[in-house]
Scaffold this active site. Structure first.
Site, mmCIF file in Angstrom:
data_model
loop_
_atom_site.group_PDB
_atom_site.id
_atom_site.type_symbol
_atom_site.label_atom_id
_atom_site.label_comp_id
_atom_site.label_asym_id
_atom_site.label_seq_id
_atom_site.Cartn_x
_atom_site.Cartn_y
_atom_site.Cartn_z
ATOM 1 N N SER A 107 0.866 -1.185 0.000
ATOM 2 C CA SER A 107 0.000 0.000 0.000
ATOM 3 C C SER A 107 0.899 1.230 0.000
ATOM 4 O O SER A 107 1.986 1.224 0.592
ATOM 5 C CB SER A 107 -0.875 0.025 1.248
ATOM 6 N N TYR A 120 -1.241 -0.396 10.174
ATOM 7 C CA TYR A 120 -1.415 -0.931 8.819
ATOM 8 C C TYR A 120 -0.270 -0.455 7.911
ATOM 9 O O TYR A 120 0.333 -1.253 7.178
ATOM 10 C CB TYR A 120 -2.764 -0.461 8.271
#
Ligand code: NAP
Length: 246
Positions: free
Chosen positions: A141, A155
């Site tokens: 990501s 995350y």
């Protein structure tokens, strides 16, 4: 001969879009999912209609025994593995670092990091034993670069680990002709945002990208299919941002 591809987290979103494009590109598919059996079955129906041989491999990638079960199915049904898209991943409720709990961090890292590394390990073992190389695409990501302050720093850190793992593994296995790359999506329109309790994130953050919009799962899938393909034959250890410029 048709190539075999394992996709983790193929019941929805980016994994599902990748499965459909891979079926159209001529891959046979092992589709992993965790809880969304109906979603995975719907993807399988469409992939079979596109000509792919498809098996469903349920299992939680945070559980090493479940990973063994996934690969038992791949071994028994296909007998080989040519490619892996290491896509399964989770976020969590929006929180600041001072609110994080040990349970939250364990879940995040067990799924996004340890699970992904163990899934890749098993793929590499098979590719090395077969000879002839192979391809792995990890789904990271852009949060790994941005840090995701005030929302999911955990995350972001888990995806930072995936970026580093991508480079390290790619160097280890390049001599055997195994390529390892990652895509780093920006804000993509999937259910992952609603699962974090913030479905409005797509509408709020998407337009702040230089391209002034969020992305579609198909656009990430196209980048993954490119990295899987022979067109990317001299590309390894690379992080491909799919972010609209973010
Ligand atoms: P999604 O629509 O929520 O799909 C996530 C997939 O991962 C589902 O198939 C889910 O399976 C599977 N999964 C979750 N936990 C799992 C586990 N423990 N074991 C096996 N499978 C599991 O999310 P997405 O947006 O497509 O995300 C896919 C990947 O892209 C993730 O790695 C995510 O971090 C990354 N990403 C997404 C965005 C974005 O904006 N959407 C941006 C950057 C990166 P079940 O539903 O069957 O449980």
């Amino acid at each position: 001969m048709r190539k075999t591809l394992l996709i983790t987290g193929a019941s929805a979103g980016i994994g599902a879009a990748t499965a459909l494009k891979a079926a159209q590109a001529g891959y046979d598919l092992a589709l992993n999912y965790h809880s969304n059996k109906a979603g995975a079955e719907a993807v399988a129906v469409q992939a079979r209609a596109a000509g792919a041989r498809v098996i469903l491999c349920p299992g939680d990638v945070a559980d090493p025994d479940a990973i063994a079960g996934i690969y038992t199915q791949v071994d028994e049904e296909f007998g080989r593995l040519d490619a892996l898209v290491n896509n399964a991943g989770v976020v969590d409720l929006i929180a600041r670092v001072t609110d994080f709990t040990h349970d939250r961090l364990r879940r995040m890292f067990d799924i996004n990091v340890i699970g992904a590394i163990l899934v890749a390990k098993e793929a590499v073992l098979r590719m090395q034993a077969q000879g002839g190389g192979g391809v792995i695409v990890n789904v990271s990501s852009i949060a790994a670069k941005l840090g995701a302050a005030n929302s999911f720093v955990d995350y972001a850190a888990s995806k930072g680990a995936i970026d580093t793992f991508t480079k390290g593994l790619s160097d280890e296995v390049a001599p055997q002709g195994i390529r390892v790359n990652a895509v780093r999506p920006g804000i993509i329109e999937t259910d992952i945002h609603a699962k974090s309790g913030a479905p409005e994130r797509v509408g709020e953050i998407g337009p702040t990208a230089p391209m002034r919009r969020s992305g579609h799962a198909d656009e990430v899938a196209d980048a993954i299919l490119y990295l899987l393909s022979d067109q990317a034959s001299f590309i390894t250890g690379t992080l491909l941002d799919v972010t609209g410029g973010r």
